[in-house]
Write a protein that holds these residues in place. Structure first.
Motif, PDB file in Angstrom:
ATOM      1  N   VAL A 313       0.829  -1.205   0.000  1.00 31.96           N
ATOM      2  CA  VAL A 313       0.000   0.000   0.000  1.00 31.96           C
ATOM      3  C   VAL A 313       0.869   1.263   0.000  1.00 31.96           C
ATOM      4  O   VAL A 313       0.665   2.181  -0.799  1.00 31.96           O
ATOM      5  CB  VAL A 313      -0.951   0.009   1.211  1.00 31.96           C
ATOM      6  CG1 VAL A 313      -1.658   1.354   1.345  1.00 31.96           C
ATOM      7  CG2 VAL A 313      -1.985  -1.116   1.073  1.00 31.96           C
ATOM      8  N   PHE A 314       1.861   1.296   0.892  1.00 38.22           N
ATOM      9  CA  PHE A 314       2.720   2.481   0.955  1.00 38.22           C
ATOM     10  C   PHE A 314       3.562   2.611  -0.309  1.00 38.22           C
ATOM     11  O   PHE A 314       3.669   3.699  -0.888  1.00 38.22           O
ATOM     12  CB  PHE A 314       3.635   2.421   2.174  1.00 38.22           C
ATOM     13  CG  PHE A 314       4.503   3.640   2.326  1.00 38.22           C
ATOM     14  CD1 PHE A 314       4.000   4.794   2.916  1.00 38.22           C
ATOM     15  CD2 PHE A 314       5.816   3.651   1.861  1.00 38.22           C
ATOM     16  CE1 PHE A 314       4.787   5.928   3.042  1.00 38.22           C
ATOM     17  CE2 PHE A 314       6.608   4.779   1.980  1.00 38.22           C
ATOM     18  CZ  PHE A 314       6.097   5.921   2.577  1.00 38.22           C
ATOM     19  N   GLY A 315       4.177   1.512  -0.744  1.00 37.60           N
ATOM     20  CA  GLY A 315       5.020   1.557  -1.936  1.00 37.60           C
ATOM     21  C   GLY A 315       4.236   1.944  -3.175  1.00 37.60           C
ATOM     22  O   GLY A 315       4.703   2.745  -3.991  1.00 37.60           O
ATOM     23  N   GLY A 316       3.031   1.389  -3.328  1.00 37.20           N
ATOM     24  CA  GLY A 316       2.205   1.744  -4.482  1.00 37.20           C
ATOM     25  C   GLY A 316       1.837   3.217  -4.490  1.00 37.20           C
ATOM     26  O   GLY A 316       1.855   3.880  -5.535  1.00 37.20           O
ATOM     27  N   SER A 317       1.514   3.751  -3.308  1.00 33.64           N
ATOM     28  CA  SER A 317       1.167   5.172  -3.190  1.00 33.64           C
ATOM     29  C   SER A 317       2.361   6.052  -3.539  1.00 33.64           C
ATOM     30  O   SER A 317       2.249   7.008  -4.327  1.00 33.64           O
ATOM     31  CB  SER A 317       0.692   5.488  -1.770  1.00 33.64           C
ATOM     32  OG  SER A 317      -0.385   4.686  -1.398  1.00 33.64           O
ATOM     33  N   TRP A 318       3.522   5.746  -2.942  1.00 41.77           N
ATOM     34  CA  TRP A 318       4.705   6.596  -3.125  1.00 41.77           C
ATOM     35  C   TRP A 318       5.205   6.558  -4.565  1.00 41.77           C
ATOM     36  O   TRP A 318       5.518   7.599  -5.147  1.00 41.77           O
ATOM     37  CB  TRP A 318       5.821   6.133  -2.182  1.00 41.77           C
ATOM     38  CG  TRP A 318       7.002   7.064  -2.203  1.00 41.77           C
ATOM     39  CD1 TRP A 318       7.161   8.221  -1.503  1.00 41.77           C
ATOM     40  CD2 TRP A 318       8.179   6.917  -3.012  1.00 41.77           C
ATOM     41  NE1 TRP A 318       8.359   8.807  -1.814  1.00 41.77           N
ATOM     42  CE2 TRP A 318       9.009   8.027  -2.733  1.00 41.77           C
ATOM     43  CE3 TRP A 318       8.605   5.954  -3.919  1.00 41.77           C
ATOM     44  CZ2 TRP A 318      10.251   8.196  -3.348  1.00 41.77           C
ATOM     45  CZ3 TRP A 318       9.843   6.116  -4.530  1.00 41.77           C
ATOM     46  CH2 TRP A 318      10.647   7.222  -4.250  1.00 41.77           C
ATOM     47  N   LEU A 319       5.246   5.368  -5.160  1.00 41.63           N
ATOM     48  CA  LEU A 319       5.726   5.253  -6.542  1.00 41.63           C
ATOM     49  C   LEU A 319       4.797   5.963  -7.520  1.00 41.63           C
ATOM     50  O   LEU A 319       5.258   6.583  -8.489  1.00 41.63           O
ATOM     51  CB  LEU A 319       5.856   3.768  -6.920  1.00 41.63           C
ATOM     52  CG  LEU A 319       6.999   3.009  -6.233  1.00 41.63           C
ATOM     53  CD1 LEU A 319       6.907   1.520  -6.550  1.00 41.63           C
ATOM     54  CD2 LEU A 319       8.354   3.558  -6.664  1.00 41.63           C
ATOM     55  N   THR A 320       3.491   5.878  -7.256  1.00 41.52           N
ATOM     56  CA  THR A 320       2.533   6.562  -8.137  1.00 41.52           C
ATOM     57  C   THR A 320       2.716   8.071  -8.062  1.00 41.52           C
ATOM     58  O   THR A 320       2.728   8.764  -9.092  1.00 41.52           O
ATOM     59  CB  THR A 320       1.088   6.193  -7.743  1.00 41.52           C
ATOM     60  OG1 THR A 320       0.936   4.781  -7.786  1.00 41.52           O
ATOM     61  CG2 THR A 320       0.091   6.828  -8.690  1.00 41.52           C
ATOM     62  N   ALA A 321       2.855   8.601  -6.852  1.00 40.40           N
ATOM     63  CA  ALA A 321       3.059  10.041  -6.680  1.00 40.40           C
ATOM     64  C   ALA A 321       4.427  10.486  -7.203  1.00 40.40           C
ATOM     65  O   ALA A 321       4.583  11.611  -7.681  1.00 40.40           O
ATOM     66  CB  ALA A 321       2.916  10.422  -5.207  1.00 40.40           C
ATOM     67  N   ARG A 322       5.402   9.583  -7.134  1.00 38.18           N
ATOM     68  CA  ARG A 322       6.768   9.934  -7.538  1.00 38.18           C
ATOM     69  C   ARG A 322       6.933   9.954  -9.047  1.00 38.18           C
ATOM     70  O   ARG A 322       7.619  10.841  -9.598  1.00 38.18           O
ATOM     71  CB  ARG A 322       7.742   8.918  -6.922  1.00 38.18           C
ATOM     72  CG  ARG A 322       9.208   9.086  -7.342  1.00 38.18           C
ATOM     73  CD  ARG A 322       9.809  10.354  -6.768  1.00 38.18           C
ATOM     74  NE  ARG A 322      11.222  10.465  -7.094  1.00 38.18           N
ATOM     75  CZ  ARG A 322      11.719  10.885  -8.252  1.00 38.18           C
ATOM     76  NH1 ARG A 322      10.879  11.239  -9.219  1.00 38.18           N
ATOM     77  NH2 ARG A 322      13.022  10.947  -8.458  1.00 38.18           N
ATOM     78  N   PHE A 323       6.313   9.028  -9.751  1.00 41.71           N
ATOM     79  CA  PHE A 323       6.594   8.866 -11.171  1.00 41.71           C
ATOM     80  C   PHE A 323       5.424   9.215 -12.088  1.00 41.71           C
ATOM     81  O   PHE A 323       5.485   8.986 -13.287  1.00 41.71           O
ATOM     82  CB  PHE A 323       7.044   7.431 -11.459  1.00 41.71           C
ATOM     83  CG  PHE A 323       8.360   7.092 -10.809  1.00 41.71           C
ATOM     84  CD1 PHE A 323       9.547   7.607 -11.306  1.00 41.71           C
ATOM     85  CD2 PHE A 323       8.410   6.276  -9.692  1.00 41.71           C
ATOM     86  CE1 PHE A 323      10.763   7.310 -10.712  1.00 41.71           C
ATOM     87  CE2 PHE A 323       9.620   5.971  -9.081  1.00 41.71           C
ATOM     88  CZ  PHE A 323      10.810   6.490  -9.595  1.00 41.71           C
ATOM     89  N   THR A 324       4.333   9.732 -11.548  1.00 38.41           N
ATOM     90  CA  THR A 324       3.220  10.217 -12.372  1.00 38.41           C
ATOM     91  C   THR A 324       2.841  11.617 -11.920  1.00 38.41           C
ATOM     92  O   THR A 324       3.431  12.168 -10.996  1.00 38.41           O
ATOM     93  CB  THR A 324       1.988   9.287 -12.260  1.00 38.41           C
ATOM     94  OG1 THR A 324       1.410   9.434 -10.945  1.00 38.41           O
ATOM     95  CG2 THR A 324       2.367   7.826 -12.474  1.00 38.41           C
TER      96      THR A 324
END
Length: 397
Positions: A313-324
């Motif tokens: 959950v945390f990784g999916g949130s952070w990666l989405t905000a980081r790379f999109t």
């Protein structure tokens, strides 16, 4: 001399107060937890034979346990279907910019726990990889109750994030149940259930409100879905999907809102606790606890819920905000998301249901899988509570 009723009818304000109390997230979560505790105590007491006899008692075409999981829980899934449709049509999932972060977080929070479970069970000599779906589910009632109890000063955006996450998670669990845990598929009953769901849709479209039409349709659709080999709760989800959620001009509340208002107390106060009472009664003897430590199924479930959910959950949130171009709500900090990610490891209701379906026929394995779900859910709730209390103090200051 006038007679007194032992259980007097609740009228007016008293009835409204009880119903409103049952609609509260904290009440539903506490009732769910209380029913699970009663089940555990009863199943490990000198009266455990009475518990198993009642659970396995045949009432008509189903056992008491089946009535709880296939029948009572259908009400819970109907409300989940209504909630998901509302989010898709008029809620946070209707706007891509607001939905993408929690949606990706939910999907990541399902994929990683399943992957961890598979790694553990594919590498173990006596592993059972077909139980991969057990740690993928988050219990929305329990998780929201914990958040409501310990997070009075937390931003409302955090609850919205968790709600959206849980709704998408529920949808994923529904698909998993429908696709992977349908047995003995039969076409004619499925066509009958589909036709009844279509009739429900037509009645909604023509704004017909008579409950005397809807109740028989719902019962018949549930029964035909059960007879088709697809899990009966899918009928509840489908009926929720075809319930109208948008208000007409001059209409104060849409049908979905009115129905949910009436059914939520029954779901939170009766259906889900009854399911927990007959699903959570796991025998925890000394030998059973020792087996949990070495059982790859239990290890995979616990690791999936406690580690996979939090990182996913945390990784999916952070990666989405980081790379999109998607952004985290400006009211939230990443530490808030981290705490909620741990909270998502509370499996409970749907995880217990999937455990029953995944290991049907292997009673001992079902017991160990359920025990792992219960232990991991309690640990996730405790760890998340500590993290959320710290964040709550910061916002309170």
């Amino acid at each position: 001399m006038s007679t007194r009723r032992v259980f007097p009818n609740l009228l007016g304000r008293e009835r409204d107060f009880v119903a409103d109390t049952l609609r509260a997230e904290t009440t539903g979560g506490l009732l769910l937890l209380g029913a699970a505790v009663v089940a555990l105590i009863w199943a490990n007491s000198p009266w455990q034979d009475a518990y198993h006899h009642l659970r396995d008692l045949q009432l008509g075409p189903l056992t008491v346990e089946s009535w709880a999981s296939d029948g009572a829980l259908t009400l819970f899934f109907y409300l989940a279907g209504v909630e998901l449709k509302r989010e898709l049509v008029v809620g946070s999932l209707s706007k891509l910019s607001e939905a993408v972060v929690p949606v990706v977080a939910a999907l990541s929070g399902m994929v990683l726990p399943a992957t961890i479970y598979l790694v553990v069970n594919l590498t173990a000599q006596d592993g059972k990889p077909h139980g991969w779906a057990v740690p993928t589910a988050t219990d929305i009632a329990f998780a929201l109750a914990v958040l409501a109890i310990v997070g009075s000063s937390l931003p409302s955006a955090l609850r919205a994030f968790l709600l959206t996450l849980a709704v998408v998670d529920d949808f994923g669990a529904i698909l998993v149940i429908a696709v992977f845990f349908s047995h003995g598929f039969r076409l004619l009953p499925l066509l009958a259930a589909t036709a009844l769901i279509a009739v429900w849709y037509v009645l909604q479209r023509y704004r017909i409100r008579t409950p005397f039409l809807y109740i028989p349709i719902a019962i018949a659709a549930w029964w035909f879905m059960h007879e088709s080999g697809i899990h009966a709760t899918i009928a509840g989800v489908a009926l929720g999907f075809v319930t109208r959620v948008v208000t007409d001009p001059g209409e104060e509340h849409a049908p979905a809102e009115r129905i949910e208002h009436r059914l939520r107390p029954w779901s939170a106060g009766v259906a889900v606790p009854v399911f927990a009472l007959f699903a959570a009664g796991v025998t925890l003897s000394g030998d059973a606890v020792k087996q949990l430590v070495t059982d790859p199924v239990a290890i995979g479930i616990a690791a999936g819920l406690l580690i996979g959910k939090a990182i996913g959950v945390f990784g999916g949130s952070w990666l989405t905000a980081r790379f999109t171009r998607a952004e985290l709500n400006s009211d939230l900090a990443w530490r808030d998301v981290a705490a909620v990610s741990v909270l998502a490891g509370i499996g409970f209701t749907v995880a217990l249901l999937i455990a029953q379906l995944a290991f049907a026929g292997d009673v001992d394995q079902v017991e160990r899988a359920k025990a792992a779900v219960l232990i991991a859910s309690v640990l996730a709730a405790l760890v998340a509570s500590v993290l959320l209390v710290r964040r709550n103090r910061k916002y309170a200051r």
